[in-house]
Structure formats: C-alpha cells, structure tokens
Design a protein around this motif. Structure first.
Motif, PDB file in Angstrom:
ATOM      1  N   GLY A 368      32.085  41.104  50.289  1.00 60.47           N
ATOM      2  CA  GLY A 368      32.741  42.366  50.605  1.00 60.47           C
ATOM      3  C   GLY A 368      34.234  42.375  50.339  1.00 60.47           C
ATOM      4  N   ASP A 369      34.716  41.475  49.447  1.00 59.70           N
ATOM      5  CA  ASP A 369      36.140  41.430  49.134  1.00 59.70           C
ATOM      6  C   ASP A 369      36.441  42.457  48.037  1.00 59.70           C
ATOM      7  OD1 ASP A 369      38.739  40.919  48.518  1.00 59.70           O
ATOM      8  OD2 ASP A 369      38.505  38.756  48.273  1.00 59.70           O
ATOM      9  N   ARG A 370      36.724  43.675  48.445  1.00 60.06           N
ATOM     10  CA  ARG A 370      36.880  44.765  47.484  1.00 60.06           C
ATOM     11  C   ARG A 370      38.182  44.643  46.690  1.00 60.06           C
ATOM     12  NH1 ARG A 370      36.070  50.319  49.913  1.00 60.06           N
ATOM     13  NH2 ARG A 370      35.038  50.799  47.934  1.00 60.06           N
ATOM     14  N   SER A 371      39.207  44.032  47.278  1.00 64.76           N
ATOM     15  CA  SER A 371      40.466  43.854  46.555  1.00 64.76           C
ATOM     16  C   SER A 371      40.271  42.945  45.346  1.00 64.76           C
ATOM     17  CB  SER A 371      41.521  43.267  47.498  1.00 64.76           C
ATOM     18  OG  SER A 371      42.739  43.081  46.811  1.00 64.76           O
ATOM     19  N   LYS A 372      39.590  41.809  45.549  1.00 64.90           N
ATOM     20  CA  LYS A 372      39.351  40.911  44.423  1.00 64.90           C
ATOM     21  C   LYS A 372      38.335  41.505  43.445  1.00 64.90           C
ATOM     22  CE  LYS A 372      42.096  37.495  45.332  1.00 64.90           C
ATOM     23  NZ  LYS A 372      42.869  38.214  46.368  1.00 64.90           N
ATOM     24  N   GLU A 373      37.447  42.362  43.943  1.00 65.77           N
ATOM     25  CA  GLU A 373      36.523  43.051  43.049  1.00 65.77           C
ATOM     26  C   GLU A 373      37.296  43.898  42.040  1.00 65.77           C
ATOM     27  OE1 GLU A 373      32.780  46.247  43.245  1.00 65.77           O
ATOM     28  OE2 GLU A 373      33.583  45.382  45.099  1.00 65.77           O
ATOM     29  N   VAL A 374      38.391  44.532  42.488  1.00 66.16           N
ATOM     30  CA  VAL A 374      39.237  45.315  41.591  1.00 66.16           C
ATOM     31  C   VAL A 374      39.691  44.468  40.407  1.00 66.16           C
ATOM     32  CG1 VAL A 374      41.509  46.404  41.378  1.00 66.16           C
ATOM     33  CG2 VAL A 374      40.069  46.924  43.349  1.00 66.16           C
ATOM     34  N   TRP A 375      40.185  43.263  40.715  1.00 64.38           N
ATOM     35  CA  TRP A 375      40.731  42.404  39.653  1.00 64.38           C
ATOM     36  C   TRP A 375      39.630  41.892  38.730  1.00 64.38           C
ATOM     37  CZ3 TRP A 375      45.593  42.647  38.562  1.00 64.38           C
ATOM     38  CH2 TRP A 375      46.500  43.042  39.549  1.00 64.38           C
ATOM     39  N   LEU A 377      36.790  43.381  37.971  1.00 68.32           N
ATOM     40  CA  LEU A 377      36.380  44.485  37.102  1.00 68.32           C
ATOM     41  C   LEU A 377      37.408  44.720  35.994  1.00 68.32           C
ATOM     42  CD1 LEU A 377      35.077  46.948  39.833  1.00 68.32           C
ATOM     43  CD2 LEU A 377      33.689  45.909  38.031  1.00 68.32           C
ATOM     44  N   SER A 378      38.682  44.648  36.369  1.00 69.99           N
ATOM     45  CA  SER A 378      39.739  44.808  35.375  1.00 69.99           C
ATOM     46  C   SER A 378      39.663  43.709  34.314  1.00 69.99           C
ATOM     47  CB  SER A 378      41.102  44.787  36.067  1.00 69.99           C
ATOM     48  OG  SER A 378      42.137  44.876  35.113  1.00 69.99           O
ATOM     49  N   ASP A 379      39.440  42.468  34.769  1.00 67.06           N
ATOM     50  CA  ASP A 379      39.368  41.351  33.818  1.00 67.06           C
ATOM     51  C   ASP A 379      38.166  41.485  32.887  1.00 67.06           C
ATOM     52  OD1 ASP A 379      41.648  40.325  34.883  1.00 67.06           O
ATOM     53  OD2 ASP A 379      40.656  38.812  36.127  1.00 67.06           O
ATOM     54  N   VAL A 398      37.676  51.843  34.387  1.00 61.10           N
ATOM     55  CA  VAL A 398      37.578  53.026  35.250  1.00 61.10           C
ATOM     56  C   VAL A 398      37.040  52.640  36.630  1.00 61.10           C
ATOM     57  CG1 VAL A 398      36.347  55.207  35.590  1.00 61.10           C
ATOM     58  CG2 VAL A 398      37.416  54.720  33.386  1.00 61.10           C
ATOM     59  N   GLN A 399      36.036  51.761  36.654  1.00 66.70           N
ATOM     60  CA  GLN A 399      35.514  51.288  37.944  1.00 66.70           C
ATOM     61  C   GLN A 399      36.618  50.593  38.742  1.00 66.70           C
ATOM     62  OE1 GLN A 399      32.158  48.737  37.181  1.00 66.70           O
ATOM     63  NE2 GLN A 399      30.874  50.380  36.371  1.00 66.70           N
ATOM     64  N   SER A 400      37.395  49.750  38.065  1.00 62.52           N
ATOM     65  CA  SER A 400      38.472  49.024  38.730  1.00 62.52           C
ATOM     66  C   SER A 400      39.529  49.981  39.259  1.00 62.52           C
ATOM     67  CB  SER A 400      39.102  48.028  37.747  1.00 62.52           C
ATOM     68  OG  SER A 400      40.208  47.373  38.332  1.00 62.52           O
ATOM     69  N   LEU A 401      39.935  50.930  38.436  1.00 70.91           N
ATOM     70  CA  LEU A 401      40.962  51.891  38.826  1.00 70.91           C
ATOM     71  C   LEU A 401      40.505  52.750  40.000  1.00 70.91           C
ATOM     72  CD1 LEU A 401      43.715  53.189  38.262  1.00 70.91           C
ATOM     73  CD2 LEU A 401      42.583  54.687  36.609  1.00 70.91           C
ATOM     74  N   THR A 402      39.245  53.183  39.963  1.00 67.37           N
ATOM     75  CA  THR A 402      38.702  54.015  41.042  1.00 67.37           C
ATOM     76  C   THR A 402      38.726  53.271  42.372  1.00 67.37           C
ATOM     77  OG1 THR A 402      37.253  55.173  39.480  1.00 67.37           O
ATOM     78  CG2 THR A 402      36.681  55.320  41.817  1.00 67.37           C
ATOM     79  N   LEU A 403      38.281  52.020  42.341  1.00 70.44           N
ATOM     80  CA  LEU A 403      38.253  51.225  43.571  1.00 70.44           C
ATOM     81  C   LEU A 403      39.675  50.927  44.060  1.00 70.44           C
ATOM     82  CD1 LEU A 403      36.645  49.707  45.685  1.00 70.44           C
ATOM     83  CD2 LEU A 403      36.437  47.770  44.115  1.00 70.44           C
ATOM     84  N   ALA A 404      40.585  50.636  43.130  1.00 71.21           N
ATOM     85  CA  ALA A 404      41.977  50.370  43.519  1.00 71.21           C
ATOM     86  C   ALA A 404      42.579  51.587  44.211  1.00 71.21           C
ATOM     87  CB  ALA A 404      42.793  49.998  42.284  1.00 71.21           C
ATOM     88  N   ASN A 405      42.307  52.785  43.689  1.00 73.17           N
ATOM     89  CA  ASN A 405      42.818  54.000  44.319  1.00 73.17           C
ATOM     90  C   ASN A 405      42.230  54.204  45.716  1.00 73.17           C
ATOM     91  OD1 ASN A 405      44.553  54.849  42.272  1.00 73.17           O
ATOM     92  ND2 ASN A 405      42.914  55.866  41.131  1.00 73.17           N
ATOM     93  N   GLN A 406      40.938  53.881  45.862  1.00 75.34           N
ATOM     94  CA  GLN A 406      40.296  53.997  47.175  1.00 75.34           C
ATOM     95  C   GLN A 406      40.961  53.077  48.208  1.00 75.34           C
ATOM     96  OE1 GLN A 406      36.152  53.158  46.589  1.00 75.34           O
ATOM     97  NE2 GLN A 406      35.769  55.014  45.390  1.00 75.34           N
ATOM     98  N   LEU A 407      41.370  51.895  47.750  1.00 80.36           N
ATOM     99  CA  LEU A 407      41.941  50.898  48.646  1.00 80.36           C
ATOM    100  C   LEU A 407      43.441  51.079  48.828  1.00 80.36           C
ATOM    101  CD1 LEU A 407      40.100  47.695  47.327  1.00 80.36           C
ATOM    102  CD2 LEU A 407      39.537  49.046  49.353  1.00 80.36           C
TER     103      LEU A 407
END
Length: 409
Positions: A368-375, A377-379, A398-407
């Motif tokens: 459930g580490d959504r912050s690291k999930e952002v990175w 997905l970006s990578d 886009v998935q990474s950006l969407t999640l980053a904005n949510q967080l």
C-alpha cells in the motif's frame, strides 16, 4: 479432552511454551502440557510440525471448530480467550524493543509466525472483560512489526478500531497514536498521519517520555519532507536529533541522520548527505540495527547512482537487498529494486530495468505504499519510452501523474 478444548483458542498453531502459558492452571498442570500434546498427536487430533529447532502444533479447522463448541459447552471459552489475549500481549510487548536491534530478524519472524494468533486476540480484545486497554496495548506493541513487514492497511484498521474505544491510559494511547501516524502517512493519508503524530508528541511531552517524542518528531520530519516542506522537515529532524543525543537514544539518532541526509540530497549537498549516511551506517552497525543498516546502504546507493558510479551503486543496493530479504523489510526491499532498475536503465539495459522496477511496483502495491508506486509507474514509463513504445510510456506516465496528484506529491 480438556487440552484439546483449550488449544482451540489458538489460531495458526502454537508451541509447547504457548500451551503451557495459556492452558496450564485450569485442570491442566504446567508439566503435563507436552505429554498431553503428544497423546493428542498420537491420536491424530493434533498435528505436529518441526519448525526450526522446535515443534509447532496445530488443529485441523474442523477439529478446532468442534473443540471450540465443546469449550463453550463447559463454560470455559471466555476465560481461555482472556488467557490467550494476555499471552499475545506479553509476547508482543517482549518483542517490541527487540524490533530495533540485532535480534530484530528473529523477532519479526516470530511475530509473523504468530500473526494469526495476534489477529484472533485482537478480535477478542474488543469484547474481553479486561477492557479496551488490552487491545490498545497489543496494537501499540505490534505497530512496528506491521510497519516493517508491510501490513500497513491491516495495522491501520486494527489501530483505528482500538483508538475509537474509550477508557485507555495515556501511555498506551500515545504509543498507538505514534505508530498509527507512521502507518497512515505511509498509506498516503498525510493529513491524518500528521494529526496522529502531533497528538502523540503532545501526550509524550506531557508524560516526559522524550524517547517517544523523538520518534514522533521523526515521523513528522519524513511526512513534511515528502510534501516538499524542507525547512519544516529539517527542523523536526534537528529537534529530534538533539533529544536523542541528550538521552543517548542511538536508534533514533541514526534515523535522524538518515532524514537529514535525504534533505541534503534533495538540495544537492552531496558530500553532506554522504557524511550523514555514513554516520548513520556506522551507528546502525555498532548497535546491530539491521533495518537502519539496510536503509543507509540503500541511500549510499542512491548517491552513487546519481553521481553516475554504477558499479558502486549496484553494490550498495545489493548489500541492502540481502539484509531486507533476511529480515523481511518490504519497503526498503522495494526501494532497492527500484534503485537497481535505475542503474540498469542508466546503462541502457531496459530488459533488466523492467524486471527490477516491476518487482518493486508489485511490492509497493502489496504493502500500500502509494508514494513509491508513483515513482515506479514513472520509471516504467521512461523504460517504455527508451524502448520506443510511446503508447505504453504515455499510459504509465498518466497513471503516475494521476496518483501523484491524488496524493499531493
């Protein structure tokens, strides 16, 4: 028959010492436990399995359910569940201080083995005659285990249920709030995480528990740093570091050095960052803090990677990865895999990079580490771009950006 009924309170198995602690004193003598278990094994009612240097016993679920019905029939169910809860609390509180020292790997494994028993005890804790403080004590002692082993969502659920109950002592409440702050922030709910940690700081200052204050300030440091509030994060780490050095809390001292090193990295102060990480690594090895050792090896890998020192970075990450897999530290394991992926990507090896980053992504989603999930997905987006698959690259980014904005990252 009595031993069979009484052992039905265990979930996921038990040891002889656990049976002695929970079952003895109510028709079963302490010294009889092993003989009675052996007799039940001989009758194929209890299964015995070698585990490490000892033996673990368990009931088939159908037998366990039948034995529980019998126990309720003779009127001993509540008493045995109270004893089981007390045993779980004692084990968790014995383990808690060991989760940050040279024996942390063994204790983490032991708690993982007894996790089903802890879950059963927590389920009963809300109803037990001992009152809500029993459940609060148990979750307060277990939070670091949940944090290190990646049981973040489950831990948060147990802790919030316990916190909602009335009648808990201030000491127990402060331990639980501090742990909950770490878990909630790790799951991406920074506002709630900050609120919990600030409440914990206030209570621990009132109680004069400065080691806990230092730990709570560390949580606030990492939380504010993740949201780009560098000045606030530095202040929290420096306040905590001063307390740690005054009271001789070396475990928290090394975590503060780690946090200050991360800030220095963010600001491009490479040598200052390296100095902080080396100091923290030295302390972690002196006190046998394996998780701290793994974290600072990983941080040194990050510095080497950013400086283009690929061989050194790979070595730091691999050393850290070995430790994290030994102790079951999922969060730093994911960070190391991402780091190895970055090194491979930098060398143009997209196939290897994808393998590492996909493994890291799977772990971050599992815990459930959504912050690291952002990175991650970006990578993966950058890997796909380098491979020439721009459609897939766009999907990942886009998935990474969407999640980053949510967080709010």
């Amino acid at each position: 028959r009595l031993m069979l009924m009484q052992t039905s309170v265990f979930a996921g198995g038990w040891t002889v010492s656990a049976a002695e602690a929970v079952c003895a004193g109510d028709g079963v003598e302490h010294w009889e436990a092993l003989d009675l278990l052996t007799a039940l094994v001989d009758k194929s009612l209890v299964a015995a399995e070698p585990v490490g240097d000892g033996t673990r016993y368990r009931l088939l679920e159908t037998v366990r359910q039948y034995a529980q019905e019998c126990l309720r029939g003779v009127g001993g169910a509540e008493r045995m569940r109270d004893r089981h809860l007390a045993w779980c609390i004692a084990l968790a509180e014995e383990a808690e201080p060991q989760l940050r020292g040279p024996e942390q790997g063994a204790w983490l494994t032991r708690l993982e083995t007894e996790h089903d028993n802890m879950r059963a005890a927590l389920a009963w804790g809300g109803e037990a005659a001992a009152g809500p403080d029993s459940a609060m004590r148990l979750v307060g002692a277990l939070w670091r285990f949940w944090y290190v082993r990646g049981h973040w969502s489950e831990g948060r659920g147990h802790m919030e249920v316990a916190l909602a109950r009335d009648g808990t002592g201030r000491e127990t409440q402060s331990r639980m709030l501090g742990g909950l702050g770490f878990l909630v922030h790790s799951l991406g709910d920074s506002a709630a995480g900050r609120a919990y940690l600030e409440q914990a700081v206030a209570i621990n200052r009132e109680l004069g528990n400065y080691s806990k204050v230092a730990s709570n300030l560390i949580g606030l440091g990492f939380l504010t740093f993740s949201h780009g509030q560098v000045a606030a994060a530095r202040s929290f780490f420096e306040q905590s570091l001063a307390i740690c050095r005054e009271i001789g809390d070396r475990s928290n001292e090394l975590i503060n050095l780690n946090g200050l090193g991360n800030i220095a990295c963010e600001q491009g102060e490479v040598e200052a960052a390296r100095s902080h990480f080396v100091q923290a690594l030295t302390i972690s090895r002196e006190i046998g803090e394996r998780r701290g050792e793994a974290g600072n090896l990983s941080n040194l890998g990050n510095i080497a990677r950013d400086l283009g020192e690929s061989a050194a970075a790979r070595s730091w990450y691999q050393q850290s990865l070995t430790i994290t897999r030994e102790i079951g530290e999922r969060w730093i394991e994911a960070a190391n895999l991402n780091g190895l992926g970055s090194v491979a990507y930098g060398q143009g090896n997209c196939a290897e990079a994808r393998i590492h980053v996909e493994q890291s992504l799977a772990i971050t989603r599992e815990i459930g580490d959504r912050s690291k999930e952002v990175w991650n997905l970006s990578d993966l987006g950058q890997i796909s771009r380098l491979e020439g698959d721009l459609v897939e690259a766009r999907v990942f980014c886009v998935q990474s950006l969407t999640l980053a904005n949510q967080l709010g990252e």
